[in-house]
Design a protein around this motif. Sequence first.
Motif, PDB file in Angstrom:
ATOM      1  N   ASP A 124     -42.557 -79.015 -30.020  1.00 16.76           N
ATOM      2  CA  ASP A 124     -42.197 -79.618 -31.309  1.00 16.76           C
ATOM      3  C   ASP A 124     -40.784 -80.203 -31.313  1.00 16.76           C
ATOM      4  OD1 ASP A 124     -44.665 -79.061 -32.282  1.00 16.76           O
ATOM      5  OD2 ASP A 124     -44.074 -77.263 -33.397  1.00 16.76           O
ATOM      6  N   ASP A 125     -39.893 -79.674 -30.464  1.00 17.15           N
ATOM      7  CA  ASP A 125     -38.528 -80.216 -30.435  1.00 17.15           C
ATOM      8  C   ASP A 125     -38.429 -81.475 -29.578  1.00 17.15           C
ATOM      9  OD1 ASP A 125     -38.671 -79.345 -27.827  1.00 17.15           O
ATOM     10  OD2 ASP A 125     -37.060 -77.873 -27.972  1.00 17.15           O
ATOM     11  N   GLY A 126     -39.572 -81.966 -29.098  1.00 21.78           N
ATOM     12  CA  GLY A 126     -39.591 -83.213 -28.327  1.00 21.78           C
ATOM     13  C   GLY A 126     -39.442 -82.994 -26.828  1.00 21.78           C
ATOM     14  N   SER A 127     -39.151 -81.768 -26.395  1.00 20.69           N
ATOM     15  CA  SER A 127     -38.928 -81.547 -24.957  1.00 20.69           C
ATOM     16  C   SER A 127     -40.260 -81.531 -24.193  1.00 20.69           C
ATOM     17  CB  SER A 127     -38.152 -80.250 -24.729  1.00 20.69           C
ATOM     18  OG  SER A 127     -38.895 -79.161 -25.221  1.00 20.69           O
ATOM     19  N   LEU A 128     -40.160 -81.793 -22.904  1.00 17.36           N
ATOM     20  CA  LEU A 128     -41.337 -81.923 -22.036  1.00 17.36           C
ATOM     21  C   LEU A 128     -41.261 -80.837 -20.958  1.00 17.36           C
ATOM     22  CD1 LEU A 128     -40.980 -85.796 -21.717  1.00 17.36           C
ATOM     23  CD2 LEU A 128     -42.761 -84.622 -23.026  1.00 17.36           C
ATOM     24  N   PRO A 129     -41.744 -79.637 -21.277  1.00 16.61           N
ATOM     25  CA  PRO A 129     -41.488 -78.500 -20.383  1.00 16.61           C
ATOM     26  C   PRO A 129     -42.120 -78.608 -19.002  1.00 16.61           C
ATOM     27  CG  PRO A 129     -43.047 -77.896 -22.121  1.00 16.61           C
ATOM     28  CD  PRO A 129     -42.518 -79.247 -22.470  1.00 16.61           C
ATOM     29  N   LEU A 130     -43.168 -79.437 -18.854  1.00 16.47           N
ATOM     30  CA  LEU A 130     -43.799 -79.511 -17.532  1.00 16.47           C
ATOM     31  C   LEU A 130     -43.159 -80.605 -16.661  1.00 16.47           C
ATOM     32  CD1 LEU A 130     -47.581 -78.838 -18.315  1.00 16.47           C
ATOM     33  CD2 LEU A 130     -45.635 -77.298 -18.354  1.00 16.47           C
ATOM     34  N   LEU A 131     -42.253 -81.393 -17.257  1.00 12.26           N
ATOM     35  CA  LEU A 131     -41.482 -82.359 -16.457  1.00 12.26           C
ATOM     36  C   LEU A 131     -40.157 -81.746 -16.018  1.00 12.26           C
ATOM     37  CD1 LEU A 131     -41.730 -85.917 -18.069  1.00 12.26           C
ATOM     38  CD2 LEU A 131     -42.717 -85.121 -15.927  1.00 12.26           C
ATOM     39  N   LYS A 132     -39.648 -80.824 -16.844  1.00 19.61           N
ATOM     40  CA  LYS A 132     -38.306 -80.283 -16.619  1.00 19.61           C
ATOM     41  C   LYS A 132     -38.094 -79.677 -15.217  1.00 19.61           C
ATOM     42  CE  LYS A 132     -34.932 -77.319 -18.846  1.00 19.61           C
ATOM     43  NZ  LYS A 132     -34.747 -76.122 -19.621  1.00 19.61           N
ATOM     44  N   PRO A 133     -39.050 -78.865 -14.728  1.00 17.69           N
ATOM     45  CA  PRO A 133     -38.769 -78.249 -13.421  1.00 17.69           C
ATOM     46  C   PRO A 133     -38.579 -79.274 -12.310  1.00 17.69           C
ATOM     47  CG  PRO A 133     -41.019 -77.766 -14.139  1.00 17.69           C
ATOM     48  CD  PRO A 133     -40.326 -78.385 -15.293  1.00 17.69           C
ATOM     49  N   MET A 134     -39.291 -80.405 -12.397  1.00 18.92           N
ATOM     50  CA  MET A 134     -39.141 -81.406 -11.339  1.00 18.92           C
ATOM     51  C   MET A 134     -37.791 -82.115 -11.459  1.00 18.92           C
ATOM     52  SD  MET A 134     -41.739 -80.910  -9.462  1.00 18.92           S
ATOM     53  CE  MET A 134     -41.552 -79.214  -9.938  1.00 18.92           C
ATOM     54  N   SER A 135     -37.297 -82.263 -12.701  1.00 27.32           N
ATOM     55  CA  SER A 135     -35.960 -82.840 -12.884  1.00 27.32           C
ATOM     56  C   SER A 135     -34.895 -81.887 -12.351  1.00 27.32           C
ATOM     57  CB  SER A 135     -35.695 -83.122 -14.368  1.00 27.32           C
ATOM     58  OG  SER A 135     -36.453 -84.221 -14.800  1.00 27.32           O
ATOM     59  N   GLU A 136     -35.140 -80.588 -12.531  1.00 30.41           N
ATOM     60  CA  GLU A 136     -34.175 -79.607 -12.000  1.00 30.41           C
ATOM     61  C   GLU A 136     -34.109 -79.692 -10.470  1.00 30.41           C
ATOM     62  OE1 GLU A 136     -34.518 -76.216 -15.522  1.00 30.41           O
ATOM     63  OE2 GLU A 136     -35.910 -76.143 -13.856  1.00 30.41           O
ATOM     64  N   VAL A 137     -35.287 -79.787  -9.867  1.00 30.07           N
ATOM     65  CA  VAL A 137     -35.321 -79.890  -8.403  1.00 30.07           C
ATOM     66  C   VAL A 137     -34.627 -81.176  -7.954  1.00 30.07           C
ATOM     67  CG1 VAL A 137     -36.836 -80.192  -6.399  1.00 30.07           C
ATOM     68  CG2 VAL A 137     -37.437 -78.508  -8.151  1.00 30.07           C
ATOM     69  N   GLY A 178     -28.404 -85.102 -18.705  1.00 38.87           N
ATOM     70  CA  GLY A 178     -29.587 -84.331 -19.120  1.00 38.87           C
ATOM     71  C   GLY A 178     -29.921 -83.276 -18.077  1.00 38.87           C
ATOM     72  N   VAL A 179     -31.214 -83.063 -17.865  1.00 34.10           N
ATOM     73  CA  VAL A 179     -31.636 -82.014 -16.925  1.00 34.10           C
ATOM     74  C   VAL A 179     -31.195 -82.353 -15.498  1.00 34.10           C
ATOM     75  CG1 VAL A 179     -33.591 -80.727 -16.012  1.00 34.10           C
ATOM     76  CG2 VAL A 179     -33.614 -81.472 -18.400  1.00 34.10           C
ATOM     77  N   VAL A 180     -31.490 -83.579 -15.060  1.00 36.76           N
ATOM     78  CA  VAL A 180     -31.079 -84.005 -13.713  1.00 36.76           C
ATOM     79  C   VAL A 180     -29.562 -83.911 -13.592  1.00 36.76           C
ATOM     80  CG1 VAL A 180     -30.827 -86.063 -12.238  1.00 36.76           C
ATOM     81  CG2 VAL A 180     -33.062 -85.506 -13.225  1.00 36.76           C
ATOM     82  N   PHE A 312     -43.685 -73.622  -6.905  1.00 39.33           N
ATOM     83  CA  PHE A 312     -43.451 -72.429  -7.735  1.00 39.33           C
ATOM     84  C   PHE A 312     -42.777 -72.806  -9.050  1.00 39.33           C
ATOM     85  CE2 PHE A 312     -44.494 -70.494  -3.722  1.00 39.33           C
ATOM     86  CZ  PHE A 312     -45.241 -69.388  -4.100  1.00 39.33           C
ATOM     87  N   ALA A 313     -41.858 -73.791  -9.000  1.00 37.69           N
ATOM     88  CA  ALA A 313     -41.173 -74.226 -10.226  1.00 37.69           C
ATOM     89  C   ALA A 313     -42.189 -74.833 -11.200  1.00 37.69           C
ATOM     90  CB  ALA A 313     -40.093 -75.250  -9.888  1.00 37.69           C
ATOM     91  N   LEU A 314     -43.089 -75.651 -10.668  1.00 32.63           N
ATOM     92  CA  LEU A 314     -44.074 -76.318 -11.520  1.00 32.63           C
ATOM     93  C   LEU A 314     -45.071 -75.312 -12.096  1.00 32.63           C
ATOM     94  CD1 LEU A 314     -45.395 -78.933 -12.612  1.00 32.63           C
ATOM     95  CD2 LEU A 314     -46.690 -79.056 -10.479  1.00 32.63           C
ATOM     96  N   THR A 315     -45.600 -74.457 -11.227  1.00 26.95           N
ATOM     97  CA  THR A 315     -46.668 -73.564 -11.694  1.00 26.95           C
ATOM     98  C   THR A 315     -46.137 -72.473 -12.629  1.00 26.95           C
ATOM     99  OG1 THR A 315     -46.526 -72.255  -9.661  1.00 26.95           O
ATOM    100  CG2 THR A 315     -48.168 -73.998  -9.711  1.00 26.95           C
ATOM    101  N   ASN A 316     -44.837 -72.166 -12.530  1.00 24.11           N
ATOM    102  CA  ASN A 316     -44.275 -71.231 -13.519  1.00 24.11           C
ATOM    103  C   ASN A 316     -44.452 -71.781 -14.931  1.00 24.11           C
ATOM    104  OD1 ASN A 316     -43.345 -69.348 -11.721  1.00 24.11           O
ATOM    105  ND2 ASN A 316     -41.256 -70.149 -11.616  1.00 24.11           N
TER     106      ASN A 316
END
Length: 364
Positions: A124-137, A178-180, A312-316
């Motif tokens: 609801d806050d607009g964030s995309l939790p399944l994209l975030k781990p790949m941006s972190e990597v 941002g995340v990256v 592992f980051a994605l599947t978490n």
Amino acid sequence: MIVGVPKEIKTREYRVGMVPAGVRALTMAGHTVLVETNAGVGSGIPDSEYQRVGAQIISSADEVWKRSEMVVKVKEPIAPEYERMQPGQIVYTYFHLAGVDPELTKTLLKKKVTAVAYETLQLDDGSLPLLKPMSEVAGKMAIQVGAACLEKAHGGKGILLGGVPGVRRGRVAVIGGGVVGLCAAKVAVGMGAEVTILDVNLERLTYLDDVFLGRAQTLASDTESIARTVRESDLVIGGVLIPGGKAPKLVSRELIGEMEPGSVVVDVAVDQGGCIETCKPTTHDNPTFTVSDVVHYCVANMPGAVPQTSTFALTNTTRPYSRKIADLGLVEAIKSDRALQRAINTYNGHITYEAVAKDMGYDY
Ligand code: NAD
């Protein structure tokens, strides 16, 4: 529910859609999990690990697809997988339907497949939790690859990011905090570099300033601040995102020409067109090219280089949603979770996500 995990078949894709912890959660809840032989090997997970937690190992991709009510993957289905998709099946993976082969969308509609897309699952806050781990990597990798490119043997000016006592440290500019950007800055600061983060969002800059406690410089991003910082930097990281749009070109060809020879740019935003004018997408096989003596690294799927971490980051993050769909069934799962509802891109022969429909020229 019967859940299938096929081996990824896209070139050089070593990730897998489910790890043993995810399989265990499903089998303990009474679901059946079919894993294709060697599906996890590229991520360091042998078949025996899946068997230990109750998965059935299946030797043929066709059979995994045929028997599964829901297929859990990483990359969008590619041509050989189109015919494997079963009428009415749920496919839970990255789709990027607006940017890929239109045939995929046509097949999903024709077969009435439900496409549950990782990239549009939105809180609801607009964030995309399944994209975030790949941006972190990708953010963390950006400094790692940038540091390597700065070495003389890789075309760089031959500078060590952390310096040594008595010698200046490397200067890193991170455009987009941002995340990256945050992850890149963390690694750069950790290596001892002199780091500047530029962003247009002042609230975000305040946050970054608090996090780094003076160990990174934050700057409001505008044409002037970008030009000044880029000219002085050894390594520039591009990590901007305009949600739903192409990345703005913030570093011009002319500005690249003003950098010192042997400087390096890593445009992580290349998957959205890139924020550095001279960037074009490259691959892990041939990741760099040089323009005006500046080394460019522009790999569009950086996380693919570190599949063990990325899987592992994605599947978490994907695991709770596949569990919810398996436990409640698709309709009840969607009713109970608005984020999951937003992930549905096709259902029962219709496109159910506005941006995808518009991009494909379909009615919505
Ligand atoms: P994000 O939304 O978390 O951060 C983007 C930041 O850019 C925001 O803080 C925003 O304020 C800032 N920004 C927007 N316009 C700006 C401007 N003019 N100047 C400075 N900052 C500006 O996004 P993210 O998750 O960090 O992703 C960044 C990019 O990296 C995206 O394009 C994403 O698709 C890409 N990405 C690429 C890879 C890869 O393998 N190449 C992997 C993951 C993500």
